[in-house]
Motif scaffolding. Structure first.
Motif, PDB file in Angstrom:
ATOM      1  N   ARG A  63       0.843  -1.201   0.000  1.00 19.71           N
ATOM      2  CA  ARG A  63       0.000   0.000   0.000  1.00 19.71           C
ATOM      3  C   ARG A  63       0.874   1.244   0.000  1.00 19.71           C
ATOM      4  O   ARG A  63       2.021   1.221   0.452  1.00 19.71           O
ATOM      5  CB  ARG A  63      -0.944   0.011   1.198  1.00 19.71           C
ATOM      6  CG  ARG A  63      -0.265   0.147   2.548  1.00 19.71           C
ATOM      7  CD  ARG A  63      -1.295  -0.012   3.668  1.00 19.71           C
ATOM      8  NE  ARG A  63      -0.694   0.120   4.992  1.00 19.71           N
ATOM      9  CZ  ARG A  63      -1.355  -0.121   6.120  1.00 19.71           C
ATOM     10  NH1 ARG A  63      -2.636  -0.501   6.091  1.00 19.71           N
ATOM     11  NH2 ARG A  63      -0.743   0.027   7.275  1.00 19.71           N
ATOM     12  N   VAL A  79       2.266  -4.928   2.973  1.00 23.24           N
ATOM     13  CA  VAL A  79       1.196  -5.174   3.937  1.00 23.24           C
ATOM     14  C   VAL A  79       1.185  -6.644   4.343  1.00 23.24           C
ATOM     15  O   VAL A  79       1.182  -6.981   5.523  1.00 23.24           O
ATOM     16  CB  VAL A  79      -0.168  -4.790   3.343  1.00 23.24           C
ATOM     17  CG1 VAL A  79      -1.292  -5.146   4.310  1.00 23.24           C
ATOM     18  CG2 VAL A  79      -0.203  -3.303   3.000  1.00 23.24           C
ATOM     19  N   SER A  85       1.784  -3.529  11.665  1.00 21.04           N
ATOM     20  CA  SER A  85       0.634  -2.639  11.818  1.00 21.04           C
ATOM     21  C   SER A  85      -0.696  -3.311  11.464  1.00 21.04           C
ATOM     22  O   SER A  85      -1.754  -2.787  11.837  1.00 21.04           O
ATOM     23  CB  SER A  85       0.824  -1.396  10.947  1.00 21.04           C
ATOM     24  OG  SER A  85       0.960  -1.752   9.582  1.00 21.04           O
ATOM     25  N   VAL A  86      -0.652  -4.445  10.766  1.00 16.70           N
ATOM     26  CA  VAL A  86      -1.907  -5.091  10.356  1.00 16.70           C
ATOM     27  C   VAL A  86      -2.083  -6.481  10.962  1.00 16.70           C
ATOM     28  O   VAL A  86      -3.126  -7.109  10.755  1.00 16.70           O
ATOM     29  CB  VAL A  86      -2.019  -5.182   8.813  1.00 16.70           C
ATOM     30  CG1 VAL A  86      -1.822  -3.811   8.180  1.00 16.70           C
ATOM     31  CG2 VAL A  86      -1.038  -6.194   8.246  1.00 16.70           C
ATOM     32  N   MET A 111      -9.604  -7.504   5.219  1.00 17.47           N
ATOM     33  CA  MET A 111      -9.201  -6.430   6.115  1.00 17.47           C
ATOM     34  C   MET A 111     -10.327  -6.159   7.099  1.00 17.47           C
ATOM     35  O   MET A 111     -11.425  -5.755   6.691  1.00 17.47           O
ATOM     36  CB  MET A 111      -8.871  -5.163   5.318  1.00 17.47           C
ATOM     37  CG  MET A 111      -7.819  -5.388   4.244  1.00 17.47           C
ATOM     38  SD  MET A 111      -7.329  -3.861   3.408  1.00 17.47           S
ATOM     39  CE  MET A 111      -8.848  -3.467   2.558  1.00 17.47           C
ATOM     40  N   LEU A 151     -10.779  -1.921  10.406  1.00 13.59           N
ATOM     41  CA  LEU A 151     -10.024  -0.919   9.647  1.00 13.59           C
ATOM     42  C   LEU A 151      -9.910   0.386  10.414  1.00 13.59           C
ATOM     43  O   LEU A 151     -10.826   0.789  11.157  1.00 13.59           O
ATOM     44  CB  LEU A 151     -10.665  -0.694   8.288  1.00 13.59           C
ATOM     45  CG  LEU A 151     -10.347  -1.790   7.263  1.00 13.59           C
ATOM     46  CD1 LEU A 151     -11.366  -1.797   6.136  1.00 13.59           C
ATOM     47  CD2 LEU A 151      -8.942  -1.608   6.713  1.00 13.59           C
ATOM     48  N   ASP A 182      -5.175   3.114   7.726  1.00 14.52           N
ATOM     49  CA  ASP A 182      -5.104   2.106   6.666  1.00 14.52           C
ATOM     50  C   ASP A 182      -5.446   2.698   5.303  1.00 14.52           C
ATOM     51  O   ASP A 182      -5.332   2.007   4.281  1.00 14.52           O
ATOM     52  CB  ASP A 182      -6.067   0.952   6.957  1.00 14.52           C
ATOM     53  CG  ASP A 182      -5.689   0.160   8.194  1.00 14.52           C
ATOM     54  OD1 ASP A 182      -6.589  -0.166   8.989  1.00 14.52           O
ATOM     55  OD2 ASP A 182      -4.483  -0.119   8.369  1.00 14.52           O
ATOM     56  N   TYR A 211      -3.964   0.381  -2.532  1.00 12.71           N
ATOM     57  CA  TYR A 211      -3.447  -0.969  -2.316  1.00 12.71           C
ATOM     58  C   TYR A 211      -3.118  -1.617  -3.663  1.00 12.71           C
ATOM     59  O   TYR A 211      -3.936  -1.599  -4.590  1.00 12.71           O
ATOM     60  CB  TYR A 211      -4.473  -1.803  -1.556  1.00 12.71           C
ATOM     61  CG  TYR A 211      -4.530  -1.464  -0.084  1.00 12.71           C
ATOM     62  CD1 TYR A 211      -5.033  -0.236   0.348  1.00 12.71           C
ATOM     63  CD2 TYR A 211      -4.053  -2.356   0.876  1.00 12.71           C
ATOM     64  CE1 TYR A 211      -5.060   0.090   1.694  1.00 12.71           C
ATOM     65  CE2 TYR A 211      -4.087  -2.039   2.228  1.00 12.71           C
ATOM     66  CZ  TYR A 211      -4.596  -0.816   2.627  1.00 12.71           C
ATOM     67  OH  TYR A 211      -4.616  -0.496   3.972  1.00 12.71           O
TER      68      TYR A 211
END
Length: 124
Positions: free
Chosen positions: A38, A48, A62-63, A82, A85, A89, A93
């Motif tokens: 992203r 990501v 972070s995800v 996802m 969210l 974010d 992407y």
């Protein structure tokens, strides 16, 4: 000869969910690693999540725990689910795939491909 087509982006409220898809088509012999990157405005493109041909995955810190990457090898497609969210974010992407391509001159060769990008906006 090969295209990656993404879909599933859009506008969602904080705490919501989206599912991105990326389908590869063309003269494909096999696909090894696939991934999602992203890029937010003013920032560098970042990884990501990624998944190998054998199904091993890795995620950006972070995800972790919110996003899940998966693939359907029969459909040459990679997904990014996802959840939870956050506004941070928000980004374009892009999917990426390491593809072995059938050469029209015989044999195969390998190269990486990028999708065109899909916008994800998380905002109330």
């Amino acid at each position: 000869q090969v295209q990656l087509v993404e879909s599933g982006g859009g506008l969602v409220q904080p705490g919501g969910s989206l599912r991105l898809s990326c389908a590869a088509s063309g003269s494909i012999f096999s696909i090894d690693a696939m991934g999602w990157y992203r890029q937010a405005p003013g920032k560098q493109r970042e990884l990501v999540a990624a998944i190998t041909g054998g199904g091993s995955t890795n995620y950006a810190n972070s995800v972790k725990g919110r996003f899940t990457i998966s693939r359907d090898n029969a459909k040459n497609t990679v997904y990014l689910q996802m959840n939870s969210l956050k506004p941070e974010d928000t980004a374009v992407y892009y999917c990426n795939a390491d593809i072995e391509i059938i050469s029209p001159y015989g044999g195969t060769y390998r190269r990486g491909y990028w999708g065109q990008g899909t916008q994800v906006t998380v905002s109330s």
